[in-house]
Design a protein around this motif. Structure first.
Motif, PDB file in Angstrom:
ATOM      1  N   ARG A  82      39.707 -39.152 -19.587  1.00  0.00           N
ATOM      2  CA  ARG A  82      41.104 -39.421 -19.921  1.00  0.00           C
ATOM      3  C   ARG A  82      41.935 -38.177 -19.637  1.00  0.00           C
ATOM      4  NH1 ARG A  82      42.433 -40.728 -26.043  1.00  0.00           N
ATOM      5  NH2 ARG A  82      42.087 -38.512 -26.110  1.00  0.00           N
ATOM      6  N   HIS A  83      43.127 -38.405 -19.143  1.00  0.00           N
ATOM      7  CA  HIS A  83      44.044 -37.302 -18.915  1.00  0.00           C
ATOM      8  C   HIS A  83      45.449 -37.757 -19.248  1.00  0.00           C
ATOM      9  CE1 HIS A  83      44.627 -39.483 -15.159  1.00  0.00           C
ATOM     10  NE2 HIS A  83      43.357 -39.299 -14.892  1.00  0.00           N
ATOM     11  N   PHE A 110      46.527 -33.658  -7.953  1.00  0.00           N
ATOM     12  CA  PHE A 110      46.786 -34.877  -8.700  1.00  0.00           C
ATOM     13  C   PHE A 110      46.938 -36.002  -7.690  1.00  0.00           C
ATOM     14  CE2 PHE A 110      48.042 -31.324 -11.231  1.00  0.00           C
ATOM     15  CZ  PHE A 110      47.605 -31.649 -12.504  1.00  0.00           C
ATOM     16  N   MET A 111      46.024 -36.961  -7.744  1.00  0.00           N
ATOM     17  CA  MET A 111      45.986 -38.007  -6.734  1.00  0.00           C
ATOM     18  C   MET A 111      46.738 -39.259  -7.174  1.00  0.00           C
ATOM     19  SD  MET A 111      42.089 -37.483  -5.617  1.00  0.00           S
ATOM     20  CE  MET A 111      41.503 -35.934  -6.267  1.00  0.00           C
ATOM     21  N   LYS A 112      47.468 -39.835  -6.217  1.00  0.00           N
ATOM     22  CA  LYS A 112      48.246 -41.064  -6.413  1.00  0.00           C
ATOM     23  C   LYS A 112      49.179 -40.958  -7.618  1.00  0.00           C
ATOM     24  CE  LYS A 112      44.937 -44.053  -4.128  1.00  0.00           C
ATOM     25  NZ  LYS A 112      44.094 -45.243  -4.247  1.00  0.00           N
ATOM     26  N   ALA A 113      49.996 -39.926  -7.608  1.00  0.00           N
ATOM     27  CA  ALA A 113      50.955 -39.694  -8.699  1.00  0.00           C
ATOM     28  C   ALA A 113      52.209 -40.537  -8.494  1.00  0.00           C
ATOM     29  CB  ALA A 113      51.322 -38.215  -8.756  1.00  0.00           C
ATOM     30  N   TRP A 114      52.782 -40.976  -9.615  1.00  0.00           N
ATOM     31  CA  TRP A 114      54.011 -41.773  -9.571  1.00  0.00           C
ATOM     32  C   TRP A 114      54.820 -41.500 -10.826  1.00  0.00           C
ATOM     33  CZ3 TRP A 114      54.082 -45.682 -13.347  1.00  0.00           C
ATOM     34  CH2 TRP A 114      52.850 -45.981 -13.915  1.00  0.00           C
ATOM     35  N   PRO A 115      56.143 -41.635 -10.752  1.00  0.00           N
ATOM     36  CA  PRO A 115      56.998 -41.250 -11.877  1.00  0.00           C
ATOM     37  C   PRO A 115      56.924 -42.233 -13.044  1.00  0.00           C
ATOM     38  CG  PRO A 115      58.324 -42.164 -10.110  1.00  0.00           C
ATOM     39  CD  PRO A 115      56.921 -42.081  -9.590  1.00  0.00           C
ATOM     40  N   TYR A 134      48.991 -40.358 -12.905  1.00  0.00           N
ATOM     41  CA  TYR A 134      48.179 -40.221 -11.696  1.00  0.00           C
ATOM     42  C   TYR A 134      46.814 -40.846 -11.951  1.00  0.00           C
ATOM     43  CZ  TYR A 134      46.665 -36.214 -14.443  1.00  0.00           C
ATOM     44  OH  TYR A 134      46.213 -35.407 -15.470  1.00  0.00           O
ATOM     45  N   THR A 135      46.083 -41.113 -10.876  1.00  0.00           N
ATOM     46  CA  THR A 135      44.771 -41.749 -11.026  1.00  0.00           C
ATOM     47  C   THR A 135      43.669 -40.751 -11.319  1.00  0.00           C
ATOM     48  OG1 THR A 135      44.389 -41.696  -8.649  1.00  0.00           O
ATOM     49  CG2 THR A 135      45.355 -43.695  -9.543  1.00  0.00           C
ATOM     50  N   ARG A 136      43.753 -39.550 -10.740  1.00  0.00           N
ATOM     51  CA  ARG A 136      42.667 -38.582 -10.914  1.00  0.00           C
ATOM     52  C   ARG A 136      43.196 -37.175 -10.669  1.00  0.00           C
ATOM     53  NH1 ARG A 136      37.759 -36.624  -8.292  1.00  0.00           N
ATOM     54  NH2 ARG A 136      38.431 -37.224  -6.222  1.00  0.00           N
ATOM     55  N   MET A 137      42.629 -36.220 -11.386  1.00  0.00           N
ATOM     56  CA  MET A 137      42.946 -34.811 -11.162  1.00  0.00           C
ATOM     57  C   MET A 137      41.683 -34.093 -10.710  1.00  0.00           C
ATOM     58  SD  MET A 137      44.138 -31.772 -13.759  1.00  0.00           S
ATOM     59  CE  MET A 137      42.570 -31.731 -14.580  1.00  0.00           C
ATOM     60  N   GLN A 138      41.815 -33.277  -9.683  1.00  0.00           N
ATOM     61  CA  GLN A 138      40.680 -32.508  -9.186  1.00  0.00           C
ATOM     62  C   GLN A 138      41.007 -31.018  -9.273  1.00  0.00           C
ATOM     63  OE1 GLN A 138      37.567 -33.643  -8.063  1.00  0.00           O
ATOM     64  NE2 GLN A 138      37.198 -31.487  -8.348  1.00  0.00           N
ATOM     65  N   PRO A 139      40.449 -30.293 -10.267  1.00  0.00           N
ATOM     66  CA  PRO A 139      40.665 -28.832 -10.314  1.00  0.00           C
ATOM     67  C   PRO A 139      39.898 -28.156  -9.173  1.00  0.00           C
ATOM     68  CG  PRO A 139      39.726 -29.669 -12.373  1.00  0.00           C
ATOM     69  CD  PRO A 139      39.656 -30.762 -11.369  1.00  0.00           C
ATOM     70  N   MET A 140      40.501 -27.112  -8.616  1.00  0.00           N
ATOM     71  CA  MET A 140      39.859 -26.361  -7.540  1.00  0.00           C
ATOM     72  C   MET A 140      39.981 -24.874  -7.838  1.00  0.00           C
ATOM     73  SD  MET A 140      41.271 -28.484  -4.278  1.00  0.00           S
ATOM     74  CE  MET A 140      42.905 -28.785  -4.925  1.00  0.00           C
TER      75      MET A 140
END
Length: 148
Positions: free
Chosen positions: A60-61, A111-116, A140-146
């Motif tokens: 969850r985020h 942040f993938m597939k972000a929308w307001p 957003y659908t998913r967050m990927q830390p790098m």
């Protein structure tokens, strides 16, 4: 000993349709929501009534929250306005990059597939001068830390 990393230099890049980012839409004063957590479910443990075993249930985020001064002529503001007015949402990937004092990338969050989901403007107060701040909130659908 390594110097502590300061969180005051960063960039935000909206990647939509391969278009070049507008320089107005790169500057933000604050970014929050860089978190992800695992939701757990308590499971009784084999006849032992003294404790329950937490088991992972889902990731969850919260939302990505961006704050900046009111920007005139911003394509991002126009896109937010169009989405919230027409109820038609286009997604984009958003890259938040933490920068060193030399503007070199240290870490990033994609942040993938972000929308307001929310757009707010600070209160206007004739009795107290201050910046007008826009707060843009994105799901957003998913967050990927790098870590770079």
């Amino acid at each position: 000993m390594a110097e502590p990393i300061l969180g005051m230099r960063f960039s935000v890049l909206f990647m939509a349709g391969g278009a070049v980012a507008n320089p107005i839409d790169l500057r933000f004063r604050r970014v929050s929501g860089l978190a992800v957590e695992v939701e757990t479910e308590a499971q009784p443990s084999g006849g032992c009534n003294t404790y329950q075993q937490p088991l992972p249930k889902a990731v969850r985020h919260g939302n990505l929250v961006l704050e900046r001064g009111l920007a005139l002529g911003s394509p991002l503001t126009a896109e937010f306005n169009a989405s919230l007015s027409s109820f038609k949402f286009l997604t984009s990937n958003v890259l938040v990059t933490l920068l060193s004092a030399d503007s070199l990338p240290l870490a990033a969050w994609l942040f993938m597939k972000a929308w307001p989901v929310k757009w707010a403007t600070s209160d206007l107060d004739a009795g107290e001068p201050g910046l007008v701040i826009d707060t843009l909130e994105l799901a957003y659908t998913r967050m990927q830390p790098m870590r770079l």
